[in-house]
Scaffold this motif. Structure first.
Motif: not given
Length: 412
Positions: A178-193
């Motif tokens: 995946l291009p956007f992946d993180d165990d922490n959901i908030m960090n994942l959303y920041k990467k996507i944003g």
């Protein structure tokens, strides 16, 4: 306390039952609207009192996700072929006013020839769900594939959001992760944003440039499907889909799309009326009591039905003769008819859909259904229509005796 909790439980159960029925109905309606070589085909829907049976195309190749898990990343030409088929399917869905909203490799199936088939429209939205601001507002989908504007909860364009998911899928096909992946959901959303991802070393320059145009965090500058279709990377070896079928669709009413196959199915040559199977007969009856199928005076709501021993062609002719003097335009397609009132009523023009089903070689059932307009106007229309069709409505011998008895009492 016990009483309150019980009532709440019942209300919750009723709500969930209603919600899931609505979801199933929406998914079936959506799939009936879409017949495309790269979308799983809905063949038939059957129902009993407690179950709905959906007959779908059998994709023997399994999920595209499994192919990635078992064999790893793909070569550029193979990934491009699947992506081209995905865009063909998504483009067609959008042209029909359907937004998938949960595109991911798990929802992409393969047939025996290795062709891609989009499936699972359970979270899809229809164009009627767009609000006055021109946007959808329900945040849904799988987090790793969801567009940043969906996460912002300020409304989003269904076309652009689906394309973002397509871009993530293309990255996964070529990279194997995946291009956007993180165990922490908030960090994942920041990467996507912020569009924070890194290309692997084996991506070509053309591939990187193309994916960056899709995974643009700003939906206003993100590439569109017309732009994708013109892109040099995408067009390599591109084969447009071939259609041998014509479509007639009306999205004025989701119920009409779900109930009226004339509006949502391919128009096919049909020499005989559709036959009702046992599931459909049970679904139309109240329990196992079939009397309401034969009662012309049944309670009228949004739809009603009657039976006749006349031939299907004769019934079509009789209905046409009865409806025209009432101010209705007639549109015929085999043994289905759409009656459109020329004059607008309280809720616009009344549209009535009729369909003839064969119950036995010499017995037909006519279903009359309100597709659009005011229910009260539909009831008034049907009473006038039924008066004109008294000579074609079937009555059993018991009904005939009761009718004769009533006439004798009136004369006395």
């Amino acid at each position: 306390m016990f009483f309150t909790s019980t009532v709440c439980s019942l209300l919750t159960a009723n709500f969930l039952h209603f919600y899931f029925n609505l979801q199933i109905k929406r998914e079936i309606a959506t799939m009936k609207l879409i017949k495309h070589p790269n979308v799983v085909r809905l063949h038939e829907v059957m129902g009993s009192k407690s179950k709905i049976f959906i007959v779908l195309e059998y994709a023997t190749g399994g999920e595209l996700f499994d192919k990635i898990v078992n064999h790893g990343r793909m070569k550029e030409d193979e990934a491009r072929r699947y992506f081209q088929q995905l865009i063909n399917a998504v483009d067609f869905c959008h042209s029909r006013g359907v937004y998938h909203r949960d595109l991911k490799p798990e929802n992409l199936l393969l047939d025996a020839c290795g062709n891609l088939k989009v499936s699972d429209f359970g979270l899809s939205a229809l164009s009627q769900q767009v609000r006055d601001d021109g946007l959808l507002h329900t945040a849904c989908g799988t987090p790793n594939y969801v567009a940043p504007e969906v996460l912002n909860d300020r409304g989003y364009d269904g076309d652009s959001a689906d394309l973002w998911s397509c871009g993530v899928i293309l990255f996964v096909l070529l990279a194997g992760y995946l291009p956007f992946d993180d165990d922490n959901i908030m960090n994942l959303y920041k990467k996507i944003g912020t569009g924070d991802f890194t290309f692997p070393s084996w991506f070509s320059h053309g591939t990187k440039r193309f994916i960056l145009r899709i995974l643009d965090p700003n939906p206003m500058t993100r590439i569109t499907i017309p732009g994708i279709l013109k892109d040099q990377w995408f067009r390599k070896g591109y084969k447009p889909p071939i259609f041998n079928e014509k479509y007639e669709t009306n999205l004025d009413d989701v119920d009409a799309a779900f109930n009226d196959s004339q509006e949502s199915h391919v128009v096919e040559k049909q020499e005989q009326p559709a036959a009702l199977n046992a599931f459909e007969l049970i679904a139309l009856s109240k329990g196992l009591n079939l009397e309401n199928l034969f009662d012309i005076e049944q309670e009228l709501k949004r739809e009603t039905r009657f039976t006749s021993t006349c031939s299907a062609k004769e019934l079509i002719s009789k209905i046409e003769e009865a409806a025209k003097p009432l101010g209705f335009d007639i549109h015929k397609n085999n043994y289905k008819m759409r009656l459109e009132n020329i004059k607008a009523g309280r809720k616009g023009n009344l549209n009535v859909a009729t369909e003839i089903f064969q119950m036995a070689p010499s017995l037909h059932m006519v279903e009359v259904r309100k597709a659009k307009g005011d229910t009260l106007e539909f009831q008034k229309f049907y009473k006038k229509l039924s008066n004109s069709l008294k000579d074609v409505v079937w009555h059993s011998e018991d009904d005939a005796q009761v009718h004769t008895s009533k006439l004798s009492d009136q004369r006395m």
